[in-house]
Design a protein around this motif. Structure first.
Motif, short mmCIF file in Angstrom:
data_model
loop_
_atom_site.label_atom_id
_atom_site.label_comp_id
_atom_site.label_asym_id
_atom_site.label_seq_id
_atom_site.Cartn_x
_atom_site.Cartn_y
_atom_site.Cartn_z
N ALA A 427 0.84 -1.20 0.00
CA ALA A 427 0.00 0.00 0.00
C ALA A 427 0.87 1.25 0.00
CB ALA A 427 -0.90 0.00 1.24
N PHE A 431 -0.83 5.04 4.41
CA PHE A 431 -1.87 4.23 5.05
C PHE A 431 -1.30 3.22 6.05
CE2 PHE A 431 -3.73 5.21 0.80
CZ PHE A 431 -4.75 6.04 1.25
N THR A 480 -8.07 2.13 2.82
CA THR A 480 -6.94 2.64 2.03
C THR A 480 -7.40 3.23 0.69
OG1 THR A 480 -6.58 0.45 1.04
CG2 THR A 480 -5.35 0.96 3.04
#
Length: 627
Positions: A427, A431, A480
């Motif tokens: 990610a 996040f 996210t």
């Protein structure tokens, strides 16, 4: 891979086997939605095996469900001609799925290839399944060709992700090809690179025939159609072949290649990928991973079978109409042929009748299998809430394997062990905090964290499988904004404080609603399921208590109020004693009904309460919804 050749295809019988030096077997691997099927479409057009009139998007995705969802579920093999420097080559391409639930399809496809095209979206970069598929390819010693796709997008950053890709596989950023599956840019160069870098297949043409079954499908008219990769020797039409694991022998009625429709040939030689038709209708005769050999001159050793996939999620499948049970059994037999990762065994439920306990590789796999059974075999099914497999050790050291909450033993339990997985989350670095919070709330243990670049991070967590199979992926995506990707693989078992929550209606246990949950979440599950059932079960003539209990201890309760009948409606006057007499008579009747009455739970309530989409998450959510 449609098993029935068209009339035109059947008319043009191909010559005998192509020399191995002119063959290239490769597959396309990538994360979901990185453009594998679109790139395969351009290759089919460029090599001329599909003309412009017959071309359509996602050409190799043959199932309606694949086209509707825009995902590949089944690997599809296709043979394409390609000429380089005046030499004609034959390219055998396998387009593979990208979702983690279909990794077994990918692993079987890799075993039939010498090279892999590693596809990465130039706008999204490396994601979790990219890494997982790359490691699978490296385990199989395949030649890796790194490719950046979707370079025509305005958000594409090919230079940035070429560096990431080069650092991952070891090489230079300029080695990463830039292509666009949509416009066709760079696809010619990719096909040339495949001819140059993918090694040709090796095998002994003079040895007894050995071919690996990597897939199969059931056709109503022609029986079992088997897809094979020939390793040694040669297979010819009309000869007798033998399956090495079952020792069954059959006559080879037809043999050919998929280009992209089945085309009969005069045989298959070393390294070639094609199909066999023997006319056998028994689906158990063709086992994925088996070795096919010549019955008259059999090979002494098989090629070794695929590693059997381990089911990760279990769910009960029951027909709405009990008379459909034999049809469901036949449907599962036929689907097993097409989906080797499917495991099932018969089971019965007091509430739902006869059905099957089915093991799946994940929730998407469960969803797809159920939808295929309903569409392709015209069945109406109930699926129970998904759960995982547990090992329970009793005080007397006896061990019990639990795949269904109804099998959870009573009495003194020494230890309960649950399966755990090692999960990889990729990610943007912004996040990290919210991902850690989510994983810790699901009893996760951080194993490590690495930065792939300044703004992309890889987190590795050890998580209980039961915590991630249900709604973990949805929660991860929502937290996210859709940028995170998830991959996981089995990592053994661990001891946990787990309990079985039973749901009681009128004091009677309903096995279909039972669940095995962590002790900390038992109360939330009990409250959520009780309040859900209060909404779903219609009111009776008497009051019905709904209770959630752990053993003999009730942890939550809801009450379905009795339906009130106005017995005084006919009393338009008269003495109060007459009214009181009628009320006392009704009270006695309700009391008697309560002692002998049985709660009828409608089928719709079972479907709504047990469907994977509607299973309760937290009591707070359900209370908010009710308000």
């Amino acid at each position: 891979m449609s098993p029935i050749p068209s009339t035109a295809a059947a008319a043009r019988i191909r010559p005998a086997a192509t020399p191995p030096e002119l063959l290239r077997n490769f597959c396309i691997i990538a994360h979901i939605d990185h453009g594998k099927s679109t790139l395969a479409d351009r290759m089919l057009q460029l090599t001329g095996v599909v003309d412009a009139r017959a071309m359509r998007a996602q050409y190799l995705d043959r199932m309606d469900i694949e086209r509707e969802r825009g995902i590949t579920i089944k690997s599809q093999a296709v043979r394409m001609p390609w000429e380089k420097d005046g030499t004609p080559y034959a390219l055998n391409m396998i387009d593979t799925p990208g979702h983690v639930d279909f990794t077994y399809e990918v692993s079987r496809s890799l075993a039939a290839c010498e090279g892999a095209v590693l596809l990465v979206d130039a706008a999204q970069g490396i994601e979790a399944q990219t890494l997982a598929n790359l490691y699978l390819a490296l385990e199989n010693d395949l030649a890796i060709i790194p490719v950046l796709n979707k370079i025509d997008l305005p958000a594409a950053q090919p230079e940035k992700y070429a560096e990431e890709l080069a650092r991952l596989i070891g090489g230079q950023p300029e080695d990463c090809l830039r292509v666009s599956g949509k416009t066709g840019e760079g696809v010619r160069e990719l096909l040339d690179r495949i001819v140059e870098q993918v090694p040709h297949p090796e095998g002994d043409a003079a040895a007894p025939a050995r071919a690996m079954i990597f897939d199969s499908v059931y056709d109503t008219y022609r029986g079992v159609v088997t897809y094979v990769r020939v390793v040694d020797g040669h297979l010819d039409p009309r000869e007798r072949i033998a399956m090495m694991s079952t020792r069954a022998t059959h006559e080879l009625l037809e043999i050919g290649v998929i280009s992209p429709e089945p085309v009969p040939t005069k045989g298959l030689g070393v390294g070639e990928v094609g199909y066999l038709i023997t006319g056998v209708k028994d689906v158990r005769q063709s086992k994925v991973g088996d070795t096919v050999t010549n019955a008259a001159r059999p090979a002494s050793e098989s090629l070794g079978e695929y590693r059997d996939p381990k089911p990760m999620v279990f769910s009960g499948l029951y027909p709405l109409d009990g008379t459909d049970y034999p049809n469901l059994r036949d449907a599962l037999d036929k689907l097993k042929l097409n989906d080797a990762a499917l495991h099932y065994e018969p089971e019965t439920s007091v509430a739902l009748g006869f059905g099957f306990r089915v093991g799946f590789l994940g929730l998407l796999h469960l969803e797809i299998v159920r939808e295929r059974l309903e569409r392709e075999f015209d069945l109406e099914l109930i699926s129970t809430a998904p759960n995982v497999e547990y090992d329970v050790t009793m005080e007397d050291r006896t061990e019990i394997r639990v795949t269904n909450p109804s099998e959870f033993p009573g009495g003194k339990i020494r230890e309960v062990r649950e399966p755990v997985v090692t999960s990889t989350v990729l990610a943007p670095s912004e996040f990290v905090g919210t991902i850690m919070e989510l994983c810790q709330s699901r009893r996760g243990e951080l194993l490590g964290m690495d930065y792939l670049s300044e703004d992309r991070v890889e987190l590795r967590y050890r998580l209980p499988l039961a915590e991630i199979v249900f709604d973990f992926f949805d929660a991860l995506k929502s937290r996210t904004r859709g940028y995170a990707s998830l991959d996981y693989e089995p990592a053994g078992e661990q001891a946990a404080d787990l309990v079985k929550v039973d749901i009681l209606l009128q004091g009677e246990q309903v096995d279909a609603f039972s669940a095995i949950v962590h002790k900390d979440k038992a109360y939330a599950y009990g409250v959520a399921m009780a309040s859900k059932l209060r909404e779903l079960i219609p009111r009776q003539q008497f009051e019905v208590p709904i209770q959630a209990a752990i053993g003999s201890r009730v942890i939550a309760r809801e009450t379905i109020r009795a339906m009130r009948k106005d017995v005084l409606a006919k009393c338009y006057g008269g003495d109060i004693t007459r009214k009181r007499k009628l009320l006392e008579k009704q009270k006695e009747g309700k009391k008697r009904m309560k002692t002998i009455g049985r709660v009828d739970v409608p089928q719709e309530a079972f479907i709504a309460a047990l469907s994977s989409e509607a299973a309760p998450s937290t009591a707070k959510d359900k209370d908010a919804k009710r308000k």
